[in-house]
Write an enzyme that holds these catalytic residues in place. Structure first.
Site, PDB file in Angstrom:
ATOM      1  NE  ARG A 194      66.331 -25.803  43.023  1.00 12.96           N
ATOM      2  CZ  ARG A 194      65.337 -25.228  42.369  1.00 12.96           C
ATOM      3  NH1 ARG A 194      64.904 -24.054  42.745  1.00 12.96           N
ATOM      4  NH2 ARG A 194      64.767 -25.828  41.359  1.00 12.96           N
ATOM      5  NE  ARG A 236      69.325 -22.102  44.619  1.00 14.04           N
ATOM      6  CZ  ARG A 236      68.202 -21.495  44.990  1.00 14.04           C
ATOM      7  NH1 ARG A 236      67.958 -21.296  46.259  1.00 14.04           N
ATOM      8  NH2 ARG A 236      67.343 -21.098  44.085  1.00 14.04           N
ATOM      9  CG  ASP A 291      70.511 -24.015  33.034  1.00 16.44           C
ATOM     10  OD1 ASP A 291      70.012 -24.583  34.013  1.00 16.44           O
ATOM     11  OD2 ASP A 291      69.846 -23.556  32.097  1.00 16.44           O
ATOM     12  CE1 TYR A 314      62.498 -22.422  30.597  1.00 15.25           C
ATOM     13  CE2 TYR A 314      63.372 -24.086  29.111  1.00 15.25           C
ATOM     14  CZ  TYR A 314      62.749 -23.751  30.297  1.00 15.25           C
ATOM     15  OH  TYR A 314      62.359 -24.721  31.179  1.00 15.25           O
TER      16      TYR A 314
HETATM   17  O1  CP3 Z   1      71.725 -32.792  35.966  1.00 14.27           O
HETATM   18  C1  CP3 Z   1      72.557 -32.141  36.588  1.00 14.27           C
HETATM   19  O2  CP3 Z   1      72.808 -32.320  37.798  1.00 14.27           O
HETATM   20  C2  CP3 Z   1      73.381 -31.098  35.847  1.00 14.27           C
HETATM   21  C3  CP3 Z   1      72.898 -29.791  35.929  1.00 14.27           C
HETATM   22  C4  CP3 Z   1      71.711 -29.274  35.162  1.00 14.27           C
HETATM   23  C5  CP3 Z   1      71.076 -28.071  35.553  1.00 14.27           C
HETATM   24  N1  CP3 Z   1      70.160 -27.710  34.605  1.00 14.27           N
HETATM   25  C6  CP3 Z   1      71.378 -27.309  36.770  1.00 14.27           C
HETATM   26  C7  CP3 Z   1      70.349 -26.420  37.289  1.00 14.27           C
HETATM   27  C8  CP3 Z   1      71.097 -29.690  33.991  1.00 14.27           C
HETATM   28  C9  CP3 Z   1      71.321 -30.944  33.182  1.00 14.27           C
HETATM   29  C10 CP3 Z   1      70.131 -28.695  33.643  1.00 14.27           C
HETATM   30  C11 CP3 Z   1      69.312 -28.740  32.428  1.00 14.27           C
HETATM   31  C12 CP3 Z   1      68.179 -27.829  32.284  1.00 14.27           C
HETATM   32  N2  CP3 Z   1      68.097 -26.498  32.618  1.00 14.27           N
HETATM   33  C13 CP3 Z   1      66.980 -28.183  31.641  1.00 14.27           C
HETATM   34  C14 CP3 Z   1      66.698 -29.531  31.011  1.00 14.27           C
HETATM   35  C15 CP3 Z   1      66.361 -30.546  32.025  1.00 14.27           C
HETATM   36  C16 CP3 Z   1      65.039 -30.392  32.676  1.00 14.27           C
HETATM   37  O3  CP3 Z   1      65.021 -30.300  33.909  1.00 14.27           O
HETATM   38  O4  CP3 Z   1      64.019 -30.349  31.973  1.00 14.27           O
HETATM   39  C17 CP3 Z   1      66.144 -27.048  31.647  1.00 14.27           C
HETATM   40  C18 CP3 Z   1      64.737 -26.979  31.086  1.00 14.27           C
HETATM   41  C19 CP3 Z   1      66.861 -25.982  32.254  1.00 14.27           C
HETATM   42  C20 CP3 Z   1      66.423 -24.565  32.448  1.00 14.27           C
HETATM   43  C21 CP3 Z   1      66.362 -24.290  33.893  1.00 14.27           C
HETATM   44  N3  CP3 Z   1      67.466 -24.043  34.682  1.00 14.27           N
HETATM   45  C22 CP3 Z   1      65.228 -24.324  34.737  1.00 14.27           C
HETATM   46  C23 CP3 Z   1      63.798 -24.569  34.287  1.00 14.27           C
HETATM   47  C24 CP3 Z   1      65.673 -24.104  36.052  1.00 14.27           C
HETATM   48  C25 CP3 Z   1      64.880 -24.157  37.322  1.00 14.27           C
HETATM   49  C26 CP3 Z   1      64.439 -22.870  37.839  1.00 14.27           C
HETATM   50  C27 CP3 Z   1      63.870 -23.072  39.244  1.00 14.27           C
HETATM   51  O5  CP3 Z   1      64.176 -22.213  40.077  1.00 14.27           O
HETATM   52  O6  CP3 Z   1      63.216 -24.061  39.506  1.00 14.27           O
HETATM   53  C28 CP3 Z   1      67.069 -23.937  35.985  1.00 14.27           C
HETATM   54  C29 CP3 Z   1      67.955 -23.683  37.124  1.00 14.27           C
HETATM   55  C30 CP3 Z   1      68.833 -24.808  37.481  1.00 14.27           C
HETATM   56  N4  CP3 Z   1      69.634 -25.486  36.612  1.00 14.27           N
HETATM   57  C31 CP3 Z   1      69.024 -25.304  38.800  1.00 14.27           C
HETATM   58  C32 CP3 Z   1      70.008 -26.307  38.677  1.00 14.27           C
HETATM   59  C33 CP3 Z   1      70.629 -27.109  39.790  1.00 14.27           C
HETATM   60  C34 CP3 Z   1      68.380 -24.742  40.072  1.00 14.27           C
HETATM   61  C35 CP3 Z   1      69.420 -23.781  40.486  1.00 14.27           C
HETATM   62  C36 CP3 Z   1      69.200 -22.961  41.622  1.00 14.27           C
HETATM   63  O7  CP3 Z   1      68.136 -22.352  41.753  1.00 14.27           O
HETATM   64  O8  CP3 Z   1      70.177 -22.891  42.369  1.00 14.27           O
END
Ligand code: CP3
Length: 342
Positions: free
Chosen positions: A29, A38, A74, A151
């Site tokens: 983001r 997005r 994800d 989760y």
């Molecule tokens: O690293 C990278 O660039 C690759 C993409 C990636 C995403 N999620 C994209 C994403 C990776 C490696 C993850 C892993 C992930 N997802 C983890 C482990 C890493 C960490 O940060 O602890 C976890 C716990 C998740 C679960 C998850 N997915 C969460 C907690 C969230 C955030 C929710 C929020 O709104 O803050 C996501 C969404 C997510 N995954 C986003 C991205 C770019 C945000 C997406 C959006 O809102 O457009």
């Protein structure tokens, strides 16, 4: 052959002229071009459409001289494939209508054929590899079984994952069955990613640090280590456990090629815990990217001085925050690329 193999060399413990660099959540983001997509497509659509996932994967590489790409996806696509219907809700994040809290629910969870249920990820890998044109390695990833259980049971994000923990302590059999199913699915998922051409895999244990050292062994490390054992036969494995410094010594005895560390640990302490033969990855505080580019540059050089240039991969200590200015992310990456030992 991959043209820039610094990252793979560091994983193998080979001599490098400078440490490689990538950023956890580098596709995200803080990038305006990510935000443009997005606005048009919801989160899991972006994961499921190989054209979109591959495009988002290469976005940060068009801007910055990164030494690795990480596939946009994800960790929650794995439980989704197991029949657990996660949604991504605005201002909440991951969200599950019916969290898993009983043995009956765990029994109903499937261990799917990953080729059928996660075929879109493998297509995204193919498409990404075409776009990367062998410039840099592609990293595949999965969540740790414990972090995914968090989760599934909590049903959404949480500060301490109390419900997930009480589920494990009140219903250990059900918890272990769920962890087992996630482990089996993750092993076949990551193996297939390797067959499709990723050069390394990272396991994210984002919530391992919620457990006591003893419970970490039972509910997290035991299962991560099974994934490491299975995958180390076919690729390089990185384990990142946030808040899991207490387990680093034991992790270093595993077949992992590298261990990720967060910013709460000093480079010297991390090195002492893992010994001389393990590659370390980390550990710049993601919030420190709010400092000015000049300060970031100085702090990155100090970080490399302290970790050393060998057996080290420069990274953040957790994912990049959404409100970081692009030029500050760039300052972080360029500071590593420009690093010269005095
Ligand atoms: O690293 C990278 O660039 C690759 C993409 C990636 C995403 N999620 C994209 C994403 C990776 C490696 C993850 C892993 C992930 N997802 C983890 C482990 C890493 C960490 O940060 O602890 C976890 C716990 C998740 C679960 C998850 N997915 C969460 C907690 C969230 C955030 C929710 C929020 O709104 O803050 C996501 C969404 C997510 N995954 C986003 C991205 C770019 C945000 C997406 C959006 O809102 O457009």
């Amino acid at each position: 052959m991959i043209k820039n193999d610094l990252f793979l060399k560091a994983l193998r413990g080979e001599q490098v002229e400078r440490p490689p660099v990538w950023m956890m959540r580098q596709a995200g983001r803080y990038l305006p071009e990510f935000m443009a997509l997005r606005d048009k497509y919801d989160f899991f659509t972006r994961c499921q459409k190989p054209e979109l996932a591959s495009e988002i994967t290469v976005q940060p590489l068009r801007r910055f001289p990164l030494d690795a790409a990480i596939l946009f996806s994800d960790i929650l696509v794995v439980p989704q494939a197991m029949g657990i219907n996660f949604e991504m809700r605005e201002s909440i994040g991951p969200w599950l209508e019916t969290p898993i809290r009983t043995m009956e629910q765990v029994q109903a969870v499937s261990v799917p054929d990953v080729n059928e249920s996660l075929g879109y990820v493998f297509e995204a890998i193919e498409m990404t590899l075409e776009k990367l044109d062998n410039d840099v390695p592609l990293i595949g990833f999965a969540g740790s079984p414990w972090t995914i259980l968090c989760y599934c049971v909590e049903g959404r994000g949480s500060k301490a994952f109390d419900i997930a923990k009480s589920f494990c302590f009140q219903h250990p059999e059900a918890a272990h069955l769920l962890l087992e199913k996630i482990t089996q699915t993750t092993i076949s998922y990551l193996k297939r990613k390797v067959e499709k051409g990723v050069s390394a895999v990272q396991i994210f244990d984002s919530w391992g640090g919620m457990l006591s050292p003893t419970d970490y062994q039972e509910f997290s490390w035991k299962y991560i280590n099974r994934i490491v054992e299975a995958l180390s036969e076919v690729t390089q494995v990185i384990v990142f456990g946030k808040g899991c410094w207490f387990a680093l010594e034991e992790m270093a005895l595993s077949k992992a090629s590298a261990l990720g560390v967060d910013w709460t640990l000093s480079p010297e302490h991390a090195r002492k815990l893992v010994g001389p033969n393990m590659t370390l990855q980390g550990n710049f505080d993601p919030a420190r990217l709010h400092s000015s580019p000049a300060v970031i540059r100085k702090m990155v050089h100090e970080m490399i001085d302290r970790f050393g240039t060998q057996r080290y991969i420069a990274n953040l200590g957790h994912g990049i925050l959404p409100n970081i200015p692009v030029e500050n992310a760039e300052a972080f990456i360029r500071a590593v690329v420009d690093y010269k030992k005095n």
